[in-house]
Design a protein around this motif. Structure first.
Motif, PDB file in Angstrom:
ATOM      1  N   SER A   1      -5.309   6.419   0.485  1.00  0.00           N
ATOM      2  CA  SER A   1      -4.385   5.303   0.292  1.00  0.00           C
ATOM      3  C   SER A   1      -4.897   4.359  -0.784  1.00  0.00           C
ATOM      4  CB  SER A   1      -4.176   4.545   1.605  1.00  0.00           C
ATOM      5  OG  SER A   1      -5.390   3.962   2.042  1.00  0.00           O
TER       6      SER A   1
ATOM      7  N   THR B   1       0.230   5.441   1.069  1.00  0.00           N
ATOM      8  CA  THR B   1      -0.668   6.394   1.717  1.00  0.00           C
ATOM      9  C   THR B   1      -0.089   7.799   1.619  1.00  0.00           C
ATOM     10  OG1 THR B   1      -1.464   4.737   3.288  1.00  0.00           O
ATOM     11  CG2 THR B   1      -1.800   7.038   3.889  1.00  0.00           C
TER      12      THR B   1
ATOM     13  N   SER C   1       0.830  -1.210   0.000  1.00  0.00           N
ATOM     14  CA  SER C   1       0.000   0.000   0.000  1.00  0.00           C
ATOM     15  C   SER C   1       0.859   1.252   0.000  1.00  0.00           C
ATOM     16  CB  SER C   1      -0.938   0.020   1.208  1.00  0.00           C
ATOM     17  OG  SER C   1      -0.197   0.134   2.413  1.00  0.00           O
TER      18      SER C   1
ATOM     19  N   CYS D   1       4.216   5.487   3.569  1.00  0.00           N
ATOM     20  CA  CYS D   1       3.359   6.615   3.933  1.00  0.00           C
ATOM     21  C   CYS D   1       4.160   7.920   3.802  1.00  0.00           C
ATOM     22  CB  CYS D   1       2.858   6.452   5.370  1.00  0.00           C
ATOM     23  SG  CYS D   1       1.762   7.772   5.931  1.00  0.00           S
TER      24      CYS D   1
END
Length: 264
Positions: free
Chosen positions: A56, A42, A40, A261
């Protein structure tokens, strides 16, 4: 030649018996395992000191990494009315890849509180999740939309001079509006049959991970998830409209994850 025919007949009879046992009326329990992966990214922004906005994108893989499972696009807001308390709200668009792609919508609302004990951080979170499916749903086994209460406990440790934060956690998923299923008249094929089924814990989760802060704006996280996912496959007779088969399906999922992130 005759031996080949005999072996073919034996194989056919064995397969028929297995299929017959699987379709036999009554209650049974099944268990399987799978290795999965997630990745992922974000992006976050803090317009004020007590408001946190993120978006995200996450990709998931299943079947021992042989198949693409689904993608999640999530927008989330966290508001801190007081120190260490967060009010959480979010929306997720899921694209599930099975035989054909289907769309699911998910909304979340909850709260989280963090206790400080030296360098340890102890966080508790309660989250109500509402999921709406656009494909067909067996109303005898699932509600649509489905409500789930997620209860999480997480413990992390913050080193004084090292930008690494290890953590462990546990989470329970409890259904809130599952249909009631009467199983008192079903015979038990295997397992331990309850008399009826209503709301139940549908997932046990344990997690462990490391979060590394690259700089003041960017961090990367590696983690492992163990999920014990529980689902009930309910079959209702076409003419009688009575429950004739129930299978308690348990899947042990081992998941490796990587998350990036960045805050602007």
């Amino acid at each position: 030649m005759k031996m080949r025919v005999v072996f073919a007949l034996l194989a056919f009879l064995t397969a028929s018996l297995v299929c017959s046992a699987q379709k036999q009326d009554g209650y049974r329990e099944e268990e399987s395992s799978d290795f999965r992966a997630r990745a992922s990214v974000t992006l976050g922004y803090k317009p004020t000191s007590n408001l946190d906005l993120t978006i995200s994108e996450e990709l998931r893989f299943r079947d021992n990494l042989a198949s693409f499972d689904r993608s999640y696009t999530t927008v989330e807001a966290k508001y801190s009315p007081v120190k260490r308390l967060d009010i959480i709200g979010g929306y997720t668009l899921a694209v599930v890849s099975k035989q054909t792609k289907t769309i699911r919508h998910r909304a979340e609302l909850g709260a989280a509180y963090t206790f400080h004990a030296g360098n340890f951080r102890i966080g508790i979170r309660e989250l109500v999740q509402c999921s709406f499916r656009t494909d067909s749903v067996n109303v005898a086994e699932k509600a649509n939309p489905a409500l789930v209460l997620r209860s999480r406990l997480r413990v992390s440790y913050k080193f004084p001079y090292i930008p690494i934060v290890p953590y462990i956690g546990a989470e329970l998923y409890n259904t809130l509006n599952s249909p009631e299923v009467d199983m008192s008249q079903l015979k038990t094929i295997n397992g331990s049959k309850p008399e009826s089924l209503r709301n139940y814990i549908c997932r046990y989760r344990a997690t462990a991970g490391l979060k590394y802060r690259i700089n003041a704006h960017t961090s990367i996280e590696a983690y492992y998830l163990y999920d014990r996912d529980i689902n009930y496959d309910v079959n209702v007779g076409r003419k009688s409209h009575a429950v004739n088969r129930v299978a308690r399906e348990v899947e042990n999922r081992h998941t490796a994850g990587l998350a990036l992130c960045h805050y602007f």
